[in-house]
Scaffold this active site. Structure first.
Site, PDB file in Angstrom:
ATOM      1  N   HIS A 235      10.214 -10.332   1.970  1.00  0.00           N
ATOM      2  CA  HIS A 235       9.340 -10.695   2.544  1.00  0.00           C
ATOM      3  C   HIS A 235       8.692 -12.777   1.913  1.00  0.00           C
ATOM      4  O   HIS A 235       9.088 -12.457   0.972  1.00  0.00           O
ATOM      5  CB  HIS A 235       8.028  -9.573   2.627  1.00  0.00           C
ATOM      6  CG  HIS A 235       7.261  -9.622   1.496  1.00  0.00           C
ATOM      7  ND1 HIS A 235       6.363 -10.441   0.627  1.00  0.00           N
ATOM      8  CD2 HIS A 235       7.259  -8.748   0.137  1.00  0.00           C
ATOM      9  CE1 HIS A 235       5.531  -9.714   0.054  1.00  0.00           C
ATOM     10  NE2 HIS A 235       6.269  -9.039  -0.184  1.00  0.00           N
TER      11      HIS A 235
ATOM     12  N   ASP B 184       5.910 -13.668   3.370  1.00  0.00           N
ATOM     13  CA  ASP B 184       4.675 -13.705   3.706  1.00  0.00           C
ATOM     14  C   ASP B 184       3.814 -13.117   2.449  1.00  0.00           C
ATOM     15  O   ASP B 184       4.191 -12.397   1.604  1.00  0.00           O
ATOM     16  CB  ASP B 184       3.909 -12.764   4.869  1.00  0.00           C
ATOM     17  CG  ASP B 184       4.505 -11.076   4.344  1.00  0.00           C
ATOM     18  OD1 ASP B 184       5.247 -10.774   4.014  1.00  0.00           O
ATOM     19  OD2 ASP B 184       3.066  -9.984   4.607  1.00  0.00           O
TER      20      ASP B 184
ATOM     21  N   ASP C 199       5.674 -12.826  -6.192  1.00  0.00           N
ATOM     22  CA  ASP C 199       5.684 -11.451  -4.612  1.00  0.00           C
ATOM     23  C   ASP C 199       5.892 -12.481  -3.907  1.00  0.00           C
ATOM     24  O   ASP C 199       4.549 -12.562  -3.224  1.00  0.00           O
ATOM     25  CB  ASP C 199       4.284 -10.838  -4.944  1.00  0.00           C
ATOM     26  CG  ASP C 199       4.094 -10.095  -4.330  1.00  0.00           C
ATOM     27  OD1 ASP C 199       5.824  -9.660  -3.312  1.00  0.00           O
ATOM     28  OD2 ASP C 199       3.747  -8.573  -3.870  1.00  0.00           O
TER      29      ASP C 199
ATOM     30  N   GLU D 244       4.433  -7.606   5.029  1.00  0.00           N
ATOM     31  CA  GLU D 244       5.092  -6.345   4.017  1.00  0.00           C
ATOM     32  C   GLU D 244       3.383  -6.212   3.376  1.00  0.00           C
ATOM     33  O   GLU D 244       2.916  -5.688   3.128  1.00  0.00           O
ATOM     34  CB  GLU D 244       5.882  -6.995   2.783  1.00  0.00           C
ATOM     35  CG  GLU D 244       6.335  -5.914   2.418  1.00  0.00           C
ATOM     36  CD  GLU D 244       5.497  -6.076   0.893  1.00  0.00           C
ATOM     37  OE1 GLU D 244       5.707  -4.627   0.551  1.00  0.00           O
ATOM     38  OE2 GLU D 244       4.952  -6.666   0.889  1.00  0.00           O
ATOM     39  N   GLU D 245       3.101  -8.080   2.917  1.00  0.00           N
ATOM     40  CA  GLU D 245       1.373  -7.586   2.406  1.00  0.00           C
ATOM     41  C   GLU D 245      -0.154  -7.407   3.927  1.00  0.00           C
ATOM     42  O   GLU D 245      -0.705  -6.997   2.746  1.00  0.00           O
ATOM     43  CB  GLU D 245       0.743  -8.763   2.045  1.00  0.00           C
ATOM     44  CG  GLU D 245       2.238  -9.298   1.246  1.00  0.00           C
ATOM     45  CD  GLU D 245       1.727  -8.830  -0.693  1.00  0.00           C
ATOM     46  OE1 GLU D 245       1.292  -8.137  -0.587  1.00  0.00           O
ATOM     47  OE2 GLU D 245       2.484  -8.882  -1.162  1.00  0.00           O
TER      48      GLU D 245
ATOM     49  N   GLU E 163      11.608  -6.959  -4.480  1.00  0.00           N
ATOM     50  CA  GLU E 163       9.668  -6.904  -5.275  1.00  0.00           C
ATOM     51  C   GLU E 163       9.966  -7.107  -6.533  1.00  0.00           C
ATOM     52  O   GLU E 163      10.851  -7.148  -7.111  1.00  0.00           O
ATOM     53  CB  GLU E 163       9.577  -4.964  -4.682  1.00  0.00           C
ATOM     54  CG  GLU E 163       9.256  -5.174  -3.260  1.00  0.00           C
ATOM     55  CD  GLU E 163       8.475  -5.864  -2.674  1.00  0.00           C
ATOM     56  OE1 GLU E 163       7.549  -6.529  -3.419  1.00  0.00           O
ATOM     57  OE2 GLU E 163       8.160  -5.536  -1.647  1.00  0.00           O
TER      58      GLU E 163
ATOM     59  N   HIS F 164      -0.206 -11.668  -6.837  1.00  0.00           N
ATOM     60  CA  HIS F 164      -1.607 -11.153  -6.482  1.00  0.00           C
ATOM     61  C   HIS F 164      -2.375 -11.492  -7.156  1.00  0.00           C
ATOM     62  O   HIS F 164      -3.874 -11.757  -6.519  1.00  0.00           O
ATOM     63  CB  HIS F 164      -2.012  -9.488  -5.596  1.00  0.00           C
ATOM     64  CG  HIS F 164      -0.883  -9.374  -5.056  1.00  0.00           C
ATOM     65  ND1 HIS F 164      -1.871  -7.958  -4.128  1.00  0.00           N
ATOM     66  CD2 HIS F 164      -0.076  -9.163  -4.927  1.00  0.00           C
ATOM     67  CE1 HIS F 164      -0.066  -7.277  -3.767  1.00  0.00           C
ATOM     68  NE2 HIS F 164       0.916  -8.273  -3.243  1.00  0.00           N
TER      69      HIS F 164
HETATM   70 ZN   LIG Z   1       5.974  -7.771  -1.896  1.00  0.00          ZN
END
Ligand SMILES: [Zn+2]
Length: 386
Positions: free
Chosen positions: A72, A74, A105, A140-141, A169, A358
């Site tokens: 992903h 995003d 990520d 995805e997020e 991931e 994150h």
């Molecule tokens: Zn991820």
């Protein structure tokens, strides 16, 4: 476009692609893959009540075996940019480290998959011996309804069949090569509802307080032995996350008490068997006089395990040869898009080190980008033997 993962990752990090915004990230990937000879589709999915989200599918080659890189572009929001040492969407490099939201990520890993594929194709002629695809989503997020789940269906309707998938991931916990995810636990949410009779707190004999029975019932469910784990999975576990009676005053016995919980479960269970098991524990703990029921929320997160075999050995071998580490086969952590991919082909997850995902100052050492590219490159080399 050169097969330099650091340059590719830097370009991706400069795209402000906070879910559901595309931010230029998929356009950049489309450009890179078209340049390398891939057929590229960009597809926007939407449904009532959700924001439309862009996705990308690209393939080179028409023969089997068909290998897929999934991922992903995003990212979660950066929060207050002032808290970052380097601006979250600048792609700055400092001390041989690449900074930016999505560095681990998982734009970094997408860049490594691009670099590995470009390098592989440059070395082996214009087409691979089988087929290489990219399945990249921008959802995805977020709530993940306009992403991988729909993209897989879209591809299947067009006759795409996949043999194996690597999802990038951030699987490693401390150093690149230490962990590969070979499955994921499932996740199920429910609310335990106790029904009593509302009344004045000064006249409890006229009421039936649902809070009396609640603590014992919660304790029974949190300490219930749902299973004893498996060689690849920890024991399943139920955890309460909130207790609510919505009582705004001091002189009222509430008529109802609600307690929300989440279960992270392994592949000893499917959802119906797990729901039945939890309700049996509740029934035993509640006895005859407590009125209770459980409201279950729908879940698209079942537990799964990619059975050990040739493909896992190939990926583990590539990781050990490149990094010198023997990866742990793990199923820990939250859910990922692998839960959708597993319905189409075996999927393993291997990417960068997850420590800063994150977080403020999300970052990856440049050396990890080089190592991950080398792992992916080695996987391609061995997946399509001469
Ligand atoms: Zn991820």
């Amino acid at each position: 476009m050169s097969a330099d993962p650091v340059a590719l990752a830097g370009e991706l990090l400069r795209c402000p692609s906070v879910t559901p915004v595309e931010g230029g990230a998929l356009a950049f990937i489309e450009n890179v893959l078209r340049g390398a000879g891939f057929d590229v589709d960009r597809i926007t999915f939407e449904e009532a009540g959700t924001a439309p989200v862009q996705n990308l599918f690209a393939r080179i080659g028409s023969k089997p075996p068909h290998f897929v890189f999934a991922g992903h572009t995003d990212v979660v929001p950066p929060g207050d940019p002032a808290k970052w040492t380097h601006a979250p969407f600048a792609g700055d490099i400092s001390d041989a480290t690449l900074y930016g939201r999505g560095a681990v990520d998982m734009k970094g890993a997408v860049a490594c998959a691009l670099a590995a594929s470009l390098d592989y194709l440059a070395a082996h002629g214009p087409k691979p011996k089988g087929s290489i695809s990219f399945l990249i989503t921008g959802d995805e997020e977020g709530i993940a309804v306009n992403g991988t789940v729909k993209l897989l269906k879209w591809a299947a309707q067009r006759g795409q069949t996949f043999d194996h998938c690597v999802l990038g991931e951030p699987s490693n916990s401390a150093a690149i090569g230490d962990t590969i995810k070979v499955g994921r636990r499932g996740s199920l949410n429910g609310t335990l509802v106790l029904t009593g009779k509302q009344g004045h707190v000064a006249y409890p004999q006229l009421a039936d307080n649902p809070l009396r029975a609640l603590p014992a019932l919660m304790h029974a469910l949190m300490s219930a032995r749902l299973d004893s784990g498996t060689p690849y999975f920890d024991p399943s576990h139920l955890e309460f996350t909130s207790v609510d009676v919505a009582n705004a005053v001091v002189n009222l016995i509430p008529g109802e008490a609600r307690a929300r919980f989440n279960i992270r479960f392994n592949d000893c269970h499917d959802q119906p068997s797990l729901r039945a098991l939890v309700e049996r524990f509740a029934r035993d703990a509640a006895g005859e006089n407590v009125r209770w029921h459980i409201e279950w929320q729908p879940s698209n997160a079942d537990a799964f395990l990619t059975e050990p075999g040739t493909f896992t050995e190939l990926v583990v071998g590539a990781i050990s040869d490149v990094t010198g580490r023997k990866p742990r086969l793990s199923t820990t952590g939250g859910t990922s898009d692998a839960r959708f991919i597993k319905d189409y082909c075996p999927v393993l997850e291997f990417g960068l080190v997850g420590q800063t995902m994150h977080q403020v100052d999300e970052r990856t050492p440049l050396a990890d980008l080089v190592a991950l590219t080398s792992v992916y490159r080695t996987i391609l080399e061995r997946y399509f033997p001469d």
